[in-house]
Scaffold this motif. Structure first.
Motif, PDB file in Angstrom:
ATOM      1  N   ILE B   9       0.843  -1.198   0.000  1.00 15.88           N
ATOM      2  CA  ILE B   9       0.000   0.000   0.000  1.00 15.88           C
ATOM      3  C   ILE B   9       0.876   1.245   0.000  1.00 15.88           C
ATOM      4  N   ILE B  12       1.998   1.914  -3.471  1.00 15.70           N
ATOM      5  CA  ILE B  12       0.934   2.474  -4.314  1.00 15.70           C
ATOM      6  C   ILE B  12       0.743   3.954  -3.987  1.00 15.70           C
ATOM      7  N   LEU B  13       0.714   4.252  -2.679  1.00 11.69           N
ATOM      8  CA  LEU B  13       0.521   5.645  -2.259  1.00 11.69           C
ATOM      9  C   LEU B  13       1.662   6.518  -2.754  1.00 11.69           C
ATOM     10  N   ASP B  16       1.269   7.169  -6.421  1.00 12.53           N
ATOM     11  CA  ASP B  16       0.151   8.090  -6.627  1.00 12.53           C
ATOM     12  C   ASP B  16       0.555   9.513  -6.243  1.00 12.53           C
ATOM     13  N   ARG B 190      -0.618  -1.466 -18.636  1.00 12.68           N
ATOM     14  CA  ARG B 190      -0.458  -1.701 -17.199  1.00 12.68           C
ATOM     15  C   ARG B 190       0.577  -2.780 -16.970  1.00 12.68           C
ATOM     16  N   THR B 197       0.488  -1.926  -9.334  1.00 13.66           N
ATOM     17  CA  THR B 197       0.322  -1.856 -10.775  1.00 13.66           C
ATOM     18  C   THR B 197       0.782  -0.477 -11.230  1.00 13.66           C
ATOM     19  N   VAL B 268      -2.998  15.271 -16.456  1.00 13.10           N
ATOM     20  CA  VAL B 268      -3.813  14.942 -15.282  1.00 13.10           C
ATOM     21  C   VAL B 268      -5.204  14.457 -15.707  1.00 13.10           C
ATOM     22  N   THR B 272      -8.316  11.807 -13.478  1.00  9.63           N
ATOM     23  CA  THR B 272      -9.350  12.383 -12.631  1.00  9.63           C
ATOM     24  C   THR B 272     -10.372  13.077 -13.514  1.00  9.63           C
TER      25      THR B 272
END
Lengths: 378, 350
Positions: B9, B12-13, B16, B190, B197, B268, B272
């Motif tokens: 995790i 991933i964070l 991100d 991916r 990922t 971006v 989003t």
């Protein structure tokens, strides 16, 4: 002071020139700002209004409040003070609706709110809600969860009044049904990513996740959950019940659920339900004007206003002429004693104690499949 | 396991955070560039980001983006003011050049965009067209709004910038509507690296940022225009005395800012949903990053960007209700730290 006198004189002279009684309706809507996704369809709903209600001509004043409570307050004061409206419509955004409700109560003018705004005891007594209250929607949601064996859920919602209001209303109902909350995470509409919150919610391993967001903003969290491989059920609330969710979410939102107002899916009602025919007419008229699949909650709320007035205006007219305080008071009294009024969003039964009026058949659970939504069996 | 955080995790964070940090960093670099050269705290930089993303979204839908009309409007205003200046000073020689630069070129770009919109060209062509369209807005905006007040105080320039921000946000609503859009990913691949990922778009964001930084470095070190910008940033008056044209460097800085903005918008956009008013929050976070860099240093800005991105990502995980508060509160200690030791430098000495 001078200005106030001038305004008073002006409105007296205006009042005198209006020999024919016409009903003046003022609306303050968020046509710009973050609430414009709801404000613009609200205005579209108004565009389908008839020219007359109960034989009386309608004079309509629509103002933009920019989703700003201060401006909404100013608009409401202008509508009541200068334009002497008989009725105020607005708004679909909660903070602005609260501002309008307060002014409407001070000015003794009926306020029809497109959002189920909760007012403190003794305030907002002139406000009637056009939309389903959160507990009603939450009951439909929890009932669906229970039926499908959901034992726990995670919450991923807007960090604003809409998100918090939902969390507060759904919790006790879920608890009663034996469904526990694993974790509650918030995000903002303009955030560049919700990956972190999605990870956190999924980490609690809930059977279902409730996403509380509005319009096209609801797609981002739904996609983030799907991208992180979440396999449980994903629920969305009525503010997400627009085509934008499917347009932006694509295959990631397939299989998701939306609890919505019944106006979106009038077919789901029993053939003899009074709202069925009205709802079908709304969908047909609206989509003819604004394009296929454009039906939405907010437009149905404002579309319902003439349906309600058609029933109460004739009663109020017996007590006073439009433009007078007597007429406005009579309108409130008529609404509180009107009995059943069938609209696109279900049947309203307003009373002096209950200014919400809708019952549980006003909600419908939709499932997204093949790029379309389908009503779940009740 | 630290508060529910395991290594996968965390990875991933981090990924991100880095990819949103890069976007804030690009916005911040444009802010620093514009501030250093023109002393304008260019709040509307976020709007360039939005215009970039939404213009591409409009091309995807096969519609003529509203930025085309904005370009034509700005071109008309810019030409009118410049021609008026020429007439007033009775200097007809540069007139033709002015008209070509301020009117003919933007009109050609607008015509090209209007022609291309219904054809639904391939994605790279649409991206190129979007960059061209939004970049052209920058210099024209400078000419119309800021050029005549280039010597005003920082405060006046900031207030005008706020006005431009309000106006462009309102125009955004008119052009693109209230609902948000997503743009397609440049690279839809991916890879699974253990639990993490990595998707192609993140790689594209990183590569684009690296290429842009390298290009900026080359531009500032190796070209005459880059040196003119640096000279103006170092000493406005001195640069002017050496023959560097104030309006020219202003337009150049705005053009570069618009280009960087449009590029970051399209980077971006796939991750989003971009709304007409999303630019404000992105712009403000870019501003926080720029402040970490002291509104002057590009390397410090880049580091600050990664820091803010990671901070936002991890605080979203641990305390999502407070994440904005955490990010914005950080400004206070940073300002305190930056004001220590820094020589007092006062713009408005008079």
């Amino acid at each position: 002071m001078n200005k106030a006198i001038c305004t008073a004189l002006l409105s007296i002279s205006l009042g005198a020139s209006q020999a024919h009684a016409e009903i003046t309706i003022g609306a303050t809507l968020p046509l710009t700002g973050p609430g414009s996704g709801l404000g613009i369809p609200s205005k579209n709903g108004i565009s389908l209004w008839p020219d007359t209600i109960a034989g009386e001509k309608i004079r309509l004043i629509i103002l933009d409040d920019g989703t700003d409570p201060t401006l909404a307050n100013k608009n409401a004061r202008r509508l009541i003070g200068e334009d002497k409206v008989d009725l105020i419509i607005g708004t679909p955004s909660t903070p602005t609706a609260m501002a309008v409700a307060e002014v409407a109560a001070e000015g003794h003018t009926v306020h029809l709110s497109s959002t189920p705004v909760e007012m403190p005891e003794g305030k907002g007594g002139w406000t009637f809600r056009l939309s389903q209250q959160n507990p009603l929607m939450a009951r439909a949601l929890v009932a669906h969860m229970k039926k499908n064996g959901v034992k726990s859920f995670g919450f991923l919602g807007y960090a604003d009044a809409y998100g918090e209001g939902w969390l507060k209303d759904v919790l006790p109902i879920a608890r009663q049904a034996g469904i526990t909350l694993t974790s509650a995470e918030r995000f903002g509409r303009a955030d560049t990513s919700v990956t972190a919150q999605a990870l956190r919610v999924i980490g609690g391993n809930p059977d279902a996740i409730l996403v509380v967001a509005a319009g096209s903003g609801a797609a981002m969290p739904h996609k983030a959950l799907a991208e992180r491989g979440y396999k449980g059920k994903i629920y969305q609330t009525s503010a997400a019940a627009t085509r934008d969710l499917i347009r932006l979410g694509g295959k990631d939102v397939e299989g998701g659920f939306i609890v919505a107002g019944v106006a979106l899916m009038p077919d789901s009602l029993a053939p003899n339900h009074p709202s069925r025919k009205i709802g079908l007419a709304f969908v047909e008229r609206y989509e003819k004007q604004f394009g296929p699949n454009t039906r939405n909650q907010a437009a149905a709320h404002t579309y319902n206003v003439p349906l309600i007035l058609e029933k109460v205006v004739p009663i109020a007219l017996k007590k006073g002429k439009p433009g007078t305080p007597q007429f406005r008071a009579a309108l409130k009294e008529a609404l509180e004693n009107s009995g059943e009024i069938a609209t696109t969003h279900g049947v309203f039964r307003f009373t002096a104690q209950d200014h919400f009026g809708l019952s549980d058949d006003a909600a419908v659970m939709l499932r997204i499949g093949n790029g379309n939504w389908h009503a779940e069996p009740r | 396991m630290l508060l529910g955080l395991d290594p996968s995790i965390g990875a991933i964070l981090a990924l991100d955070g880095i990819s949103s940090g890069i976007i804030y960093g690009l916005v911040a670099i444009a802010l620093v560039l514009v501030f250093a050269v023109t002393r304008i705290l260019f709040l509307p930089q976020g709007e360039f980001v939005v215009f970039g993303a939404l213009t591409l979204a409009m091309f995807q839908e096969g519609m003529i983006p509203g930025t085309v009309w904005l370009l034509l409007l700005l071109a008309l205003c810019a030409t009118a003011t410049r021609v008026f200046d020429h007439l007033r000073c009775a200097q007809p020689e540069g007139m033709l050049r002015t008209v070509v630069l301020n009117l003919v070129v933007p009109c050609c770009i607008a015509a090209l965009a209007a022609w291309a919109a219904p054809h639904k060209l391939a994605l790279p062509l649409q991206v190129g067209l979007t960059l061209l369209l939004v970049t052209a807005l920058g210099p024209l905006l400078y000419t119309v709004v800021f050029e005549s007040m280039a010597d005003a105080s920082v405060l006046v320039l900031l207030i005008v910038a706020v006005g431009v921000h309000m106006a462009s946000m309102g125009l955004g609503l008119v052009f693109f509507g209230a609902e948000g859009f997503r743009t397609p990913a440049f690279w839809d691949e991916r890879w699974s690296l253990g639990a993490v990922t990595l998707n192609g778009q993140t790689v594209v964001v990183m590569l684009a940022a690296a290429v842009l930084l390298a290009a900026l470095w080359l531009f500032f070190e190796r070209t005459l225009y880059g040196k003119a910008l640096r000279a103006t940033a170092l000493n406005r008056l001195g640069a002017r005395l050496m023959g560097v044209s104030g309006p020219l460097v202003g337009r150049l800085a705005f053009g570069m800012a618009a280009f960087i903005g449009a590029l970051s918008g399209m980077l971006v956009g796939p991750g989003t949903t971009i709304f007409y008013d999303s630019g404000f929050v992105i712009g403000i976070k870019g501003f926080v990053v720029a402040v970490i860099g002291g509104l002057a240093s590009f390397p410090a800005t880049a580091l600050g960007a990664l820091f803010i991105g990671l901070l936002e990502s991890f605080s979203s995980f641990w305390a999502s209700d407070y994440k904005e508060i955490i990010v914005f509160m950080l400004l206070l200690p940073i300002l305190l730290w930056r004001s220590w030791g820094a020589a007092v430098h006062d713009e408005q000495e008079e």
